[in-house]
Design an enzyme around this catalytic site. Structure first.
Site, PDB file in Angstrom:
ATOM      1  N   GLU A  81      13.200   5.959  -1.450  1.00 59.35           N
ATOM      2  CA  GLU A  81      12.639   4.669  -1.862  1.00 59.35           C
ATOM      3  C   GLU A  81      13.732   3.749  -2.426  1.00 59.35           C
ATOM      4  OE1 GLU A  81       8.669   3.385  -2.777  1.00 59.35           O
ATOM      5  OE2 GLU A  81       9.700   3.466  -0.875  1.00 59.35           O
ATOM      6  N   SER A 102       6.166   2.688   2.622  1.00 55.47           N
ATOM      7  CA  SER A 102       7.546   3.204   2.643  1.00 55.47           C
ATOM      8  C   SER A 102       7.651   4.491   1.818  1.00 55.47           C
ATOM      9  CB  SER A 102       8.536   2.160   2.122  1.00 55.47           C
ATOM     10  OG  SER A 102       8.329   1.910   0.749  1.00 55.47           O
ATOM     11  N   LEU A 111       0.817  -1.223   0.000  1.00 56.22           N
ATOM     12  CA  LEU A 111       0.000   0.000   0.000  1.00 56.22           C
ATOM     13  C   LEU A 111       0.853   1.278   0.000  1.00 56.22           C
ATOM     14  CD1 LEU A 111      -2.719  -1.147   2.569  1.00 56.22           C
ATOM     15  CD2 LEU A 111      -2.860  -1.209   0.066  1.00 56.22           C
ATOM     16  N   GLY A 112       2.134   1.138  -0.318  1.00 58.54           N
ATOM     17  CA  GLY A 112       2.981   2.332  -0.456  1.00 58.54           C
ATOM     18  C   GLY A 112       3.384   2.969   0.856  1.00 58.54           C
ATOM     19  N   ASP A 147       4.900   4.776  -6.478  1.00 58.70           N
ATOM     20  CA  ASP A 147       4.397   4.976  -5.120  1.00 58.70           C
ATOM     21  C   ASP A 147       4.724   6.371  -4.590  1.00 58.70           C
ATOM     22  OD1 ASP A 147       3.783   2.336  -5.479  1.00 58.70           O
ATOM     23  OD2 ASP A 147       4.596   1.645  -3.569  1.00 58.70           O
TER      24      ASP A 147
END
Length: 398
Positions: free
Chosen positions: A195, A148, A145-146, A206
């Protein structure tokens, strides 16, 4: 010296359509999820930089002269784009050694700490600020679900603001504010580097969703924000079944190589769903009425069947779809599949009782469920007093 207490938030993301097909050059639609990560920023004790990440069990503090000395030792290795291409590995090794993180450690606490140190030293080019940073998230980690990326976006925005690289757009008396397009582009580029520290070779989707919010079209490395995005209510369900994205992607590839004449049309159909869905979303009003939903529900149903054909379904996801269908709701997996999460559309005429009954039935399966929205705003600056009591409590407990 930073003197204000402020908060930054960024949304998570879900893939609406295009999972797996996107790896093969097809269109995917990613949308911002109104479950957010919150970062509270305030002046720290003089000469100390502190971070607390309760979700992954991190509470660390360093003296800023020590961090300045460390940066001095590794500055020659370059913090710019060249660092991303080559010498960054040496920087990260030095940061690991400094923080006592074992080489090759991949646990969330280690990666979050490493990304924090990297971004702090790389962004604060002149001086390491004395700050107290707490980050708390509504997003579960490791669920696709993004989480990070939302963390990296919040960190990038806060640190760039503290160092004066972007403005502090929040005026006296305002509860929230957003940055200019140019500033958002800078936030996004630094979040992408964060990221990279965590994931090695991310797509950039993301962090772009976390920065701009709304919805994005992604194809062959090109990211394009959708012109207009309605806010749609959904149920997000985590089956809690662990899966390996790498294994699932390899399985799809193997199936395509084995049956190209059968599987390539499936990928083309998924691509068409993504493109048709983009057209429908861009034509919808900001707050859609019930008659706009049947076509979106059909896209969900067709795509879910396609994803099962690709081999990325799972009995837990079949169960999720059956349970919601018994309440006349339409669902599909989101992300890698093989377990993980699913999303269910909630048209505006869905009764609160039906939603509650669906949630209870899903929880009875051992799943975790959130009622939320997609099409949420991107990275946002907040006056702390404007945050909900729940968020303030979570940040204060940390």
């Amino acid at each position: 010296m930073w003197a204000r207490e402020l908060a930054v938030s960024a949304p998570g993301k879900v893939i609406l359509h295009g999972e797996h097909a996107v790896v093969l050059g097809k269109v995917a639609l990613a949308v911002a999820l109104d479950l957010r990560t919150f970062l509270r920023l305030r002046p720290g004790a003089e000469g100390r930089l502190s971070v607390c990440l309760p979700g992954v069990g991190v509470r660390r503090s360093w003296d800023t002269p020590g961090l300045r000395a460390l940066r001095g030792r590794i500055t020659g290795k370059g913090w710019g784009e060249a660092a991303v291409r080559g010498s960054r590995t040496e920087q990260l090794d030095a940061l690991r050694e400094f923080a006592g993180i074992a080489a090759g450690a991949s646990a969330p606490d280690s990666l979050a700490t490493l990304a924090f140190l990297y971004m702090c030293l790389a962004i604060s080019a002149k001086d390491v600020p004395s700050l107290d940073i707490v980050v708390w998230s509504e997003l579960p980690t490791g669920a696709g679900l993004g989480s990070s990326a939302a963390y990296a976006v919040c960190l990038a925005a806060a640190l760039l603001m503290v160092c004066g690289a972007i403005s502090c757009p929040l005026q006296e008396g305002e509860s929230t504010a957003r940055w200019t397009e140019e500033e958002l582009t800078l936030i996004n580029s630094w979040a992408f580097r964060g990221e990279q520290v965590i994931h090695g070779n991310p797509s950039g989707v993301d962090n772009a969703v976390g920065t701009w919010g709304g919805a994005l079209r992604y194809q062959a490395g090109k990211i394009t924000p959708l012109k207009r995005v309605p806010t749609l209510r959904i149920l997000l369900t985590n089956t809690k079944v662990p899966r390996s994205t790498k294994v699932l992607v390899a399985g799809v590839k193997e199936k395509i190589l084995k049956f190209p004449a059968i599987m390539n049309p499936v990928l083309d159909s998924i691509d068409a769903i993504s493109q048709e869905c983009q057209s429908v979303l861009e034509a919808m009003p900001a707050n859609p009425s019930p008659e706009h939903y049947p076509v979106l529900e059909e896209f969900f149903d067709i795509n879910q069947h396609h994803l099962n054909v690709l081999g990325v379904g799972h009995p837990s996801l079949d169960r999720l779809c059956q349970v919601t269908a018994s309440h006349s709701l339409h669902s599909k997996l989101t992300g890698a599949g093989g377990g993980g999460c699913g999303i269910t559309l909630l048209p505006p005429d869905t009764s609160p009782l039906a939603v509650e009954a669906a949630k209870q039935d899903l929880c009875a399966c051992g799943f975790e469920c959130w009622e939320t929205k997609i099409g949420a705003p991107g990275v946002t600056l907040h006056c702390c007093s404007s945050l909900s009591a729940r968020v303030l409590h979570a940040l204060a407990q940390s």
